[in-house]
Write an enzyme that holds these catalytic residues in place. Sequence first.
Site, mmCIF file in Angstrom:
data_model
loop_
_atom_site.group_PDB
_atom_site.id
_atom_site.type_symbol
_atom_site.label_atom_id
_atom_site.label_comp_id
_atom_site.label_asym_id
_atom_site.label_seq_id
_atom_site.Cartn_x
_atom_site.Cartn_y
_atom_site.Cartn_z
ATOM 1 N N SER A 127 -33.444 9.527 92.945
ATOM 2 C CA SER A 127 -33.836 8.736 94.116
ATOM 3 C C SER A 127 -32.582 8.219 94.820
ATOM 4 O O SER A 127 -31.800 7.472 94.227
ATOM 5 C CB SER A 127 -34.715 7.557 93.690
ATOM 6 O OG SER A 127 -35.899 8.021 93.062
ATOM 7 N N CYS A 259 -50.605 16.308 96.365
ATOM 8 C CA CYS A 259 -51.892 15.600 96.289
ATOM 9 C C CYS A 259 -52.263 14.903 97.586
ATOM 10 O O CYS A 259 -53.438 14.872 97.957
ATOM 11 C CB CYS A 259 -51.883 14.612 95.123
ATOM 12 S SG CYS A 259 -50.717 13.236 95.298
ATOM 13 N N ASP A 281 -51.106 7.012 90.539
ATOM 14 C CA ASP A 281 -49.936 6.144 90.435
ATOM 15 C C ASP A 281 -50.065 4.909 91.321
ATOM 16 O O ASP A 281 -49.496 3.857 91.022
ATOM 17 C CB ASP A 281 -48.691 6.949 90.831
ATOM 18 C CG ASP A 281 -47.398 6.214 90.556
ATOM 19 O OD1 ASP A 281 -47.177 5.825 89.404
ATOM 20 O OD2 ASP A 281 -46.602 6.036 91.500
ATOM 21 N N CYS A 325 -59.892 16.397 114.059
ATOM 22 C CA CYS A 325 -58.473 16.526 114.410
ATOM 23 C C CYS A 325 -58.011 17.974 114.344
ATOM 24 O O CYS A 325 -58.362 18.706 113.416
ATOM 25 C CB CYS A 325 -57.633 15.665 113.476
ATOM 26 S SG CYS A 325 -55.852 15.761 113.788
#
Length: 381
Positions: A127, A259, A281, A325
Amino acid sequence: MEQILSEFQIFTKPVGSACNLNCRYCYYLEKKDLYPGANHFIMADDILEKYIKQHILASSENTINFSWHGGEPTLAGINFYRKVLRLQSAYKPAGKTILNGIQTNGILIDEEWCRFIAQEGFLIGISIDGPAEFHDMNRRAKDDSATWVKVYSRIQLLKKHGIIPEILCVVNAENVKYPIIIYDFFKQLGAKYITFLPLIQPEVNSSTGVSRDSVPSDEFGYFLSEVFDIWVENDIGKIKIQIFEEAARSAFEQEHTLCIFKINCGGVPVVERNGDFYPCDHYVNKDYLLGNLVDHPLTFFLECERQKIFGRAKSVTLPKYCIECEVRSMCNGECPKNRFILTPDGETGLNYLCNGYKYFFNHIRPFVEAISAEWKNQEIG
């Protein structure tokens, strides 16, 4: 019975929310409050063995993937992952391959870690939010000191050992203004795989509905579009950018692998350090706790009705504005956690990032349609 076993990816939390940093935007540090008074923060041996055995039994693919997350998963120590490998080897069926991935802030990476990662073939994600002036705004140590120098040096150390880490960059209200600088930095870093993760922190009392550090929706769309234009001109086939790869899947009529863009959720649950199972999560809280691996096998939770209801809710609650959309197939309403604003006609459940995503996906539509046409012509030919 409906099966999802071939699709699941579990975020395993070997140390729960424990971390050696105090990033200002982290949503997982507060999960420590779910387990007050816990005196053992590393996943116990019996839970680890039960989890690994059950994960392998639940997997129907030839390649079985384990994803180690946190908190900071390197706090578990190298010996923990050596134990992981021994257990995986003991339970691995003949003909199957096991891969391990670990997402880390990189601070604890040293020569020993590098040798271990290289030898055992772990995939590693680091990260880092860009150059120091952007990274150090939010990614702070426990004493509030800057962390960029340490993270950057750990990436260089990994590269010295022949390891090219995947890059996860949190895009916020500040670095979103500098797409070219951010992307050029990652190119200079030698990145081969990049994920841009938008920072969204709902804030009821804010005029915008989010914190001032959250990425503005429109600006996120511009950011992605500017990076895309450079990437498609110079780096396609050299660097993989997760959201671009996902958008391209619609050209080949493939289901999304990420996902947030799938039609339904439910395939990326969490196993906490004590064996507790949560559907996602971002939904690790008491209301969404489905149970513990001590009481039921992993397959029970993956297939249980509550998990399926959680997954189907994504499409069931999609507003009409999204259903109609023109870029729905690329987005599918994105992550439910971000669907907290109103549509133009006042319907609830619109994604906060809608404007940005709509801009970006329409920006790349000519490219996607072109490769789709070429693919279909080759299929006919």
